[in-house]
Design an enzyme around this catalytic site. Structure first.
Site, PDB file in Angstrom:
ATOM      1  CB  THR A  47      -6.388  -2.835   2.642  1.00  0.00           C
ATOM      2  OG1 THR A  47      -5.336  -2.958   3.617  1.00  0.00           O
ATOM      3  CG2 THR A  47      -7.096  -1.505   2.827  1.00  0.00           C
ATOM      4  CB  ILE A 104      -2.789 -11.677   8.165  1.00  0.00           C
ATOM      5  CG1 ILE A 104      -1.607 -12.591   8.482  1.00  0.00           C
ATOM      6  CG2 ILE A 104      -3.218 -10.916   9.418  1.00  0.00           C
ATOM      7  CD1 ILE A 104      -0.281 -11.852   8.758  1.00  0.00           C
ATOM      8  N   GLY A 105      -5.274 -10.925   6.234  1.00  0.00           N
ATOM      9  CA  GLY A 105      -6.406 -10.032   5.957  1.00  0.00           C
ATOM     10  C   GLY A 105      -7.714 -10.794   5.856  1.00  0.00           C
ATOM     11  CE1 TYR A 116       6.829  -6.350   4.417  1.00  0.00           C
ATOM     12  CE2 TYR A 116       8.413  -7.278   5.969  1.00  0.00           C
ATOM     13  CZ  TYR A 116       7.100  -7.100   5.548  1.00  0.00           C
ATOM     14  OH  TYR A 116       6.067  -7.655   6.273  1.00  0.00           O
TER      15      TYR A 116
HETATM   16  N1  LIG Z   1       3.354 -13.590   6.343  1.00  0.00           N
HETATM   17  C1  LIG Z   1       4.260 -13.074   7.159  1.00  0.00           C
HETATM   18  O1  LIG Z   1       5.245 -13.762   7.546  1.00  0.00           O
HETATM   19  C2  LIG Z   1       4.085 -11.680   7.683  1.00  0.00           C
HETATM   20  C3  LIG Z   1       4.835 -11.297   8.809  1.00  0.00           C
HETATM   21  C4  LIG Z   1       4.700 -10.006   9.303  1.00  0.00           C
HETATM   22  C5  LIG Z   1       3.835  -9.124   8.687  1.00  0.00           C
HETATM   23  N2  LIG Z   1       3.117  -9.497   7.586  1.00  0.00           N
HETATM   24  C6  LIG Z   1       2.236  -8.500   6.983  1.00  0.00           C
HETATM   25  O2  LIG Z   1       0.914  -8.983   6.991  1.00  0.00           O
HETATM   26  C7  LIG Z   1       0.153  -8.337   5.960  1.00  0.00           C
HETATM   27  C8  LIG Z   1      -0.656  -9.389   5.236  1.00  0.00           C
HETATM   28  O3  LIG Z   1       0.228 -10.280   4.576  1.00  0.00           O
HETATM   29  P1  LIG Z   1      -0.031 -11.838   4.488  1.00  0.00           P
HETATM   30  O4  LIG Z   1       1.054 -12.516   5.217  1.00  0.00           O
HETATM   31  O5  LIG Z   1      -1.431 -12.154   4.823  1.00  0.00           O
HETATM   32  O6  LIG Z   1       0.282 -12.069   2.931  1.00  0.00           O
HETATM   33  P2  LIG Z   1      -0.658 -12.435   1.695  1.00  0.00           P
HETATM   34  O7  LIG Z   1      -1.416 -13.681   1.947  1.00  0.00           O
HETATM   35  O8  LIG Z   1       0.247 -12.369   0.511  1.00  0.00           O
HETATM   36  O9  LIG Z   1      -1.709 -11.234   1.660  1.00  0.00           O
HETATM   37  C9  LIG Z   1      -1.367  -9.955   1.205  1.00  0.00           C
HETATM   38  C10 LIG Z   1      -2.654  -9.220   0.878  1.00  0.00           C
HETATM   39  O10 LIG Z   1      -2.305  -7.903   0.418  1.00  0.00           O
HETATM   40  C11 LIG Z   1      -2.967  -7.671  -0.821  1.00  0.00           C
HETATM   41  N3  LIG Z   1      -2.191  -6.804  -1.681  1.00  0.00           N
HETATM   42  C12 LIG Z   1      -0.884  -6.935  -2.048  1.00  0.00           C
HETATM   43  N4  LIG Z   1      -0.568  -5.986  -2.950  1.00  0.00           N
HETATM   44  C13 LIG Z   1      -1.692  -5.250  -3.151  1.00  0.00           C
HETATM   45  C14 LIG Z   1      -2.005  -4.136  -3.975  1.00  0.00           C
HETATM   46  N5  LIG Z   1      -1.102  -3.621  -4.825  1.00  0.00           N
HETATM   47  N6  LIG Z   1      -3.255  -3.629  -3.927  1.00  0.00           N
HETATM   48  C15 LIG Z   1      -4.192  -4.156  -3.106  1.00  0.00           C
HETATM   49  N7  LIG Z   1      -3.960  -5.211  -2.308  1.00  0.00           N
HETATM   50  C16 LIG Z   1      -2.722  -5.751  -2.346  1.00  0.00           C
HETATM   51  C17 LIG Z   1      -3.120  -9.051  -1.447  1.00  0.00           C
HETATM   52  O11 LIG Z   1      -4.216  -9.081  -2.353  1.00  0.00           O
HETATM   53  P3  LIG Z   1      -4.145  -9.159  -3.948  1.00  0.00           P
HETATM   54  O12 LIG Z   1      -2.896  -9.882  -4.329  1.00  0.00           O
HETATM   55  O13 LIG Z   1      -5.419  -9.853  -4.305  1.00  0.00           O
HETATM   56  O14 LIG Z   1      -4.149  -7.732  -4.371  1.00  0.00           O
HETATM   57  C18 LIG Z   1      -3.434  -9.900  -0.230  1.00  0.00           C
HETATM   58  O15 LIG Z   1      -4.817  -9.848   0.054  1.00  0.00           O
HETATM   59  C19 LIG Z   1       1.173  -7.589   5.112  1.00  0.00           C
HETATM   60  O16 LIG Z   1       1.140  -6.216   5.420  1.00  0.00           O
HETATM   61  C20 LIG Z   1       2.508  -8.195   5.518  1.00  0.00           C
HETATM   62  O17 LIG Z   1       3.575  -7.282   5.362  1.00  0.00           O
HETATM   63  C21 LIG Z   1       3.216 -10.763   7.082  1.00  0.00           C
END
Ligand SMILES: NC(=O)c1ccc[n+]([C@@H]2O[C@H](COP(=O)([O-])OP(=O)(O)OC[C@H]3O[C@@H](n4cnc5c(N)ncnc54)[C@H](OP(=O)(O)O)[C@@H]3O)[C@@H](O)[C@H]2O)c1
Length: 260
Positions: A11, A17-18, A155
């Site tokens: 997902t 990261i995904g 969050y």
């Molecule tokens: N970046 C950081 O500093 C950080 C630190 C710690 C943890 N994290 C965690 O890492 C994970 C990935 O985040 P990221 O940093 O890679 O951010 P990102 O680039 O914004 O990716 C977030 C992903 O989640 C998807 N998403 C968001 N809302 C959604 C929804 N309603 N339905 C389906 N998909 C949804 C987005 O896809 P669409 O918009 O296409 O739906 C996107 O693919 C998250 O759980 C975040 O909390 C991030």
């Protein structure tokens, strides 16, 4: 009888990261089911993974903030005769600001995506993994999971849930070959930062964010090594360890300062 290739549902595979986690699994030869809202980004990634690694990549557009989305996703998988060996619950987002000032619906959507959909998908897919006695679940939490976070209170609470839930499940499945692993990244340079309005925070001004490639690789290796918790990067590991010995009032004070 030959064992069929592993199929991994990721997902939040459209970015950050995904997307990199999908690359890690595909590189190792796993077929991928890529889920997020942005179908075009998923299609582009699917094409790249198929041509780079010779795997099969399926696209599953879905909005995880929709209540009841879990059953729709399972129906979609069944219609396409797809079974899931590994579930990567990575999708998530954050919102920064005083709780009372933030849009109420966005807060509820955050709980729906970060907590409810993650739990529902795990509940619906885990029993078949247990029956096959292989595969597992990789949940993406955050270093936010280790203490309360003023100005991002919801969050931080969602990520504390993800960590606690993952650790509990990992113990429940201890005797099986099904792995439950949790990745807790610190600041990572992805679109998360702009979406959460975090660019100007002390955390991102002072910290050195990791790349999504490095974070995903650490999470992937942690899952393969059957580690219950992976905190990527030494600064994050040290921070997470120090929180254990810090009074909670001080830990949340520091988190609040970092989020300002
Ligand atoms: N970046 C950081 O500093 C950080 C630190 C710690 C943890 N994290 C965690 O890492 C994970 C990935 O985040 P990221 O940093 O890679 O951010 P990102 O680039 O914004 O990716 C977030 C992903 O989640 C998807 N998403 C968001 N809302 C959604 C929804 N309603 N339905 C389906 N998909 C949804 C987005 O896809 P669409 O918009 O296409 O739906 C996107 O693919 C998250 O759980 C975040 O909390 C991030």
């Amino acid at each position: 009888m030959a064992v069929s290739p592993e199929t991994v549902l990721i997902t939040g595979a459209s970015s950050g990261i995904g997307r990199e986690l999908a690359r890690c699994f595909a590189r190792a030869g796993s077929d991928c089911i890529l889920l997020a809202r942005t179908e075009e980004a998923l299609r582009e990634l699917a094409e790249t993974l198929e041509s780079d690694y010779g795997i099969t990549a399926h696209v599953l557009p879905a909005d995880l903030s929709t209540p009841g989305i879990g059953s729709t996703i399972i129906q979609n998988l069944n219609d396409r005769d797809l079974s899931v060996d590994v579930l990567v619950n990575n999708a998530g987002f954050g919102v920064r600001g005083r709780f009372s000032d933030l849009d109420p619906q966005r807060q509820v959507d955050m709980i729906q995506v970060n907590v409810t959909a993650l739990t529902d998908l795990t509940r619906r897919l885990l029993p078949a993994m247990e029956e096959r006695n292989r595969g597992g679940v990789l949940n993406v939490a955050s270093t936010a999971a280790f203490q309360p976070g003023p100005f991002m209170s919801v969050y931080y609470a969602t990520k504390a849930y993800v960590l606690s839930f993952s650790e509990g499940l990992a113990d429940e499945l201890d005797a099986s070959n099904v792995t439950v692993s949790c990745l807790a990244p610190g600041p990572t340079r992805t679109t998360f930062v702009e979406k959460a309005n975090m660019n100007e925070t002390h955390l991102f001004q002072w910290g050195v964010p990791m790349t999504p490639e490095t974070v995903a690789q650490a999470g992937y290796e942690g899952f393969r090594a059957e580690r219950t918790l992976t905190v990527p990067g030494w600064p994050n590991k040290i921070g997470a360890a120090m929180v254990r010995f810090t009074p909670r009032s001080i830990a949340r004070g520091i988190a609040g300062w970092l989020n300002r």
